[in-house]
Design an enzyme around this catalytic site. Structure first.
Site, PDB file in Angstrom:
ATOM      1  N   LYS A 137       8.420  -4.817  -9.488  1.00  0.00           N
ATOM      2  CA  LYS A 137       8.392  -5.918 -10.459  1.00  0.00           C
ATOM      3  C   LYS A 137       9.747  -6.191 -11.060  1.00  0.00           C
ATOM      4  CE  LYS A 137       3.602  -6.364 -11.831  1.00  0.00           C
ATOM      5  NZ  LYS A 137       2.654  -6.408 -12.953  1.00  0.00           N
TER       6      LYS A 137
ATOM      7  N   LYS B 202      -3.896 -14.375  -6.568  1.00  0.00           N
ATOM      8  CA  LYS B 202      -3.947 -15.635  -7.324  1.00  0.00           C
ATOM      9  C   LYS B 202      -2.558 -16.218  -7.516  1.00  0.00           C
ATOM     10  CE  LYS B 202      -5.285 -12.794 -11.212  1.00  0.00           C
ATOM     11  NZ  LYS B 202      -6.566 -12.353 -11.651  1.00  0.00           N
TER      12      LYS B 202
ATOM     13  N   LYS C 102      -2.287  -9.286   0.908  1.00  0.00           N
ATOM     14  CA  LYS C 102      -3.525  -9.306   0.133  1.00  0.00           C
ATOM     15  C   LYS C 102      -3.756 -10.691  -0.467  1.00  0.00           C
ATOM     16  CE  LYS C 102      -4.925  -6.513  -3.398  1.00  0.00           C
ATOM     17  NZ  LYS C 102      -4.852  -5.388  -4.362  1.00  0.00           N
TER      18      LYS C 102
END
Ligand code: TRP
Length: 341
Positions: free
Chosen positions: A121, A206, A203
């Site tokens: 991240k 969203k 994967k």
């Protein structure tokens, strides 16, 4: 509703939390939430929206507020039953932030530096590598340890964080006296791993820029059919579960997980038929699963007073349990308690 107390729980306790920065996807539903719904009889379940975790990435206030409420309603619509389970919103229970600070002081810089999610991240959001992103696992440890959870159902990407929570629990127990049960990660037996319809090596997510790769819980039947028709497959045109057929395998996983059929049964069902028959059939079982959830979601969103009553009562229940753990922890550390009300 039976009262959940930390001393006399006859069932093992499960805790899990959900990101609430967007609409849930079919992947969230089939891969996690549907299993969590299934745990509700066998275990004492405590679930929550991780809205404190969410601000490690900047959120637009209006959208954020909307997503929090909608996520709460979707979880109820998907089958979280407040007669059996506590479902609360993390920011409404102040003990999460409080215990999180304390656990920060029992966690080493080096341990947090090794977290692979932090490394990923901080590369992805290089312009905002805030301290919260770094100490995120301490907040997650607080989430788990406040409720004396036995099991934490998580995907592979969160296993390292549960591992850290275990280490912190053991460290605290060792420094003082047994305070926290040491939680175990629970990797579900039949959690479908749903991949992007456009890139089956990734994967379903969203935050995918390619909207055609992701089915959201809010997609209408036409959209679902269109996305499945466009799903990436291969040039073979045979419904067969095999290595190298990632696109078809993914569609078969989705179909299997909603119909309960085995891969062999599906292969037989579509023998001699091509993807032109298979794709709409997968779309149809998804539509059949999502339509009643969407209907219930809509009813809930039309009754904001009911939703408010639910999340308020559930924050109170969570607060009751959390405050018991927190006061034990503070007493052991040596803090002087004050009665404020
Ligand atoms: N970090 C988890 C995720 O990204 C969400 C989460 C926050 C969580 N607190 C938790 C999961 C406690 C399990 C238990 O999905």
């Amino acid at each position: 509703m039976t009262e959940l107390t930390t001393e006399s729980a006859p069932k093992k306790r499960i805790l899990s939390m959900y990101q609430c920065t967007g609409v849930f996807t079919l992947g969230n539903f089939l891969g996690a939430i549907r299993n969590h719904v299934g745990f509700q009889d066998e275990y004492e379940c405590i679930y929550a929206l991780a809205d404190l975790h969410a601000i490690t990435v900047r959120q637009d206030p209006k959208k954020f507020r909307k997503y929090i409420l909608e996520s709460y309603a979707y979880l109820l619509a998907m089958g979280i039953d407040l007669e059996k389970t506590i479902l609360f919103i993390q920011s409404q229970v102040p003990e999460h932030a409080q215990l999180s600070w304390i656990l920060n002081c029992y966690t080493q810089f080096g341990e947090l530096s090794r977290m692979t999610q932090f490394k990923d991240k901080s590369q992805k959001h290089a312009d905002n590598v805030n301290a919260g992103l770094f100490t995120y696992p301490c907040l997650m440890a607080a989430d788990i340890l406040l409720y004396q959870a036995d099991f934490v159902p998580v995907g592979a990407d969160q296993k390292q964080h549960v591992e850290l929570a275990r280490n912190v629990a053991e460290r605290f127990n060792g420094l003082y006296s047994p305070t926290f049960p040491v939680p175990q990660p629970l990797i579900p037996k039949h959690g479908a791993r749903v991949m992007s319809l456009q890139d089956p090596s990734k994967k379903m997510s969203k935050s995918d820029e390619n909207l055609n790769g992701t089915i959201t819980m809010a997609d209408d039947p036409d959209t679902i059919l269109r996305k499945f028709k466009r799903a990436v497959t291969d040039s073979e045109s045979q419904v067969r579960y095999a290595p190298g057929k990632d696109g078809v395998n993914n569609l078969m996983e989705i179909y299997a997980s909603l119909t309960g059929k085995t891969m062999e049964e599906i292969e037989r069902e579509f023998e001699g038929k091509g993807y032109g028959d298979f794709k709409p059939a997968v779309a149809q079982v998804v539509i059949d699963a999502l339509v009643p959830i969407q209907k219930r979601f809509k009813e809930l969103m039309e009754d904001p007073e009911y939703l408010e009553k639910c999340y308020t009562e559930n924050a109170q229940k969570a607060h009751y349990l959390a405050q018991k753990t927190l006061s034990k922890v503070m007493k052991k550390i040596g803090y002087l308690p004050a009665k404020l009300h």
